[in-house]
Design an enzyme around this catalytic site. Sequence first.
Site, PDB file in Angstrom:
ATOM      1  N   HIS A 105       0.837  -1.195   0.000  1.00  0.00           N
ATOM      2  CA  HIS A 105       0.000   0.000   0.000  1.00  0.00           C
ATOM      3  C   HIS A 105       0.877   1.252   0.000  1.00  0.00           C
ATOM      4  O   HIS A 105       2.056   1.188   0.338  1.00  0.00           O
ATOM      5  CB  HIS A 105      -0.850   0.083   1.274  1.00  0.00           C
TER       6      HIS A 105
ATOM      7  N   GLU B 133       2.486  -0.778   4.588  1.00  0.00           N
ATOM      8  CA  GLU B 133       2.125   0.583   4.198  1.00  0.00           C
ATOM      9  C   GLU B 133       3.406   1.382   3.976  1.00  0.00           C
ATOM     10  O   GLU B 133       4.292   1.414   4.837  1.00  0.00           O
ATOM     11  CB  GLU B 133       1.276   1.255   5.278  1.00  0.00           C
TER      12      GLU B 133
END
Length: 289
Positions: free
Chosen positions: A46, A112
Amino acid sequence: MKLNLQRLTALCGALLLAACQSTGVRIDKTYTSENQDSRVLFLVLHYTVGNFESSLKVLSQAKHGQVSSHYLVAEEPVRTFQLVDETRRAWHAGPSYWKGHAQLNASSVGIEIVNRGWVKGDDGVVRYTPFPEAQIDEVVALSAEIVKRHNIRPERIVGHNEIQPRTKQDPGPLFPWKRLYEAGLIAWPDEAFVEARKAEYSLQLPDLAWFQDRLTRHGYAPAVMPNPDGQLDPYTRDCLSTFQMRYRPSNYDGQMDAETAALLHAVTTPEAMKTKQPPPATKPYTSRW
């Protein structure tokens, strides 16, 4: 001697009391089944759409958002933070699907990457934020460690946009997927195969049904709306766009064209996919599921 005997008696009494108070089941771990593997089947990448401070708040504090990830990779200075243990479920994948699996939170590790994502300029043009080279080095190294720990197969290393193509764009077209191929983590289409198929499809482009079938075979959730008129629907366009972001980031307009058809043909043809090293050996059950 009398004092030592008193101490021993007290210790035995304490141990007996502790045993009486214990209500847990006594587990015998003498035997271990050979028929098992890691619960982690997927690695999902992500970007955060924010700076480090805002990203950390959203991913670690419930009052800022009901989301999390196992890891957060900062960009300046580059540093990896573990927010959720890999044995626990992080809330990062959402209503997701890939290769027959749904709700991937339960079977994935999420990374992330601190990055602003896309920004629309005054001219109305959407521009994505580049990733610093050192940050990408960190992500590749972290991914390699996770893949090794859980024996994750190359086709199960995906972007958030691939498992949620209607609503997500991350990690975006500037994420260098080919770096993961060079690190031996994923497969990549053979250039000669793609060029040969591109020449064929330039003469006769496949129809919409062909593109939808290849996207489904690659891993995307099947298109649910029939298209009897053969016109490109929004869902298929989004799938094509995310596919292009990974394999042809110079143009991710989501349109059906000869080069995209050639790439789709390659990723759905095992012998047309190159790897730097053999994929990890898996047990038969894992291979099926």
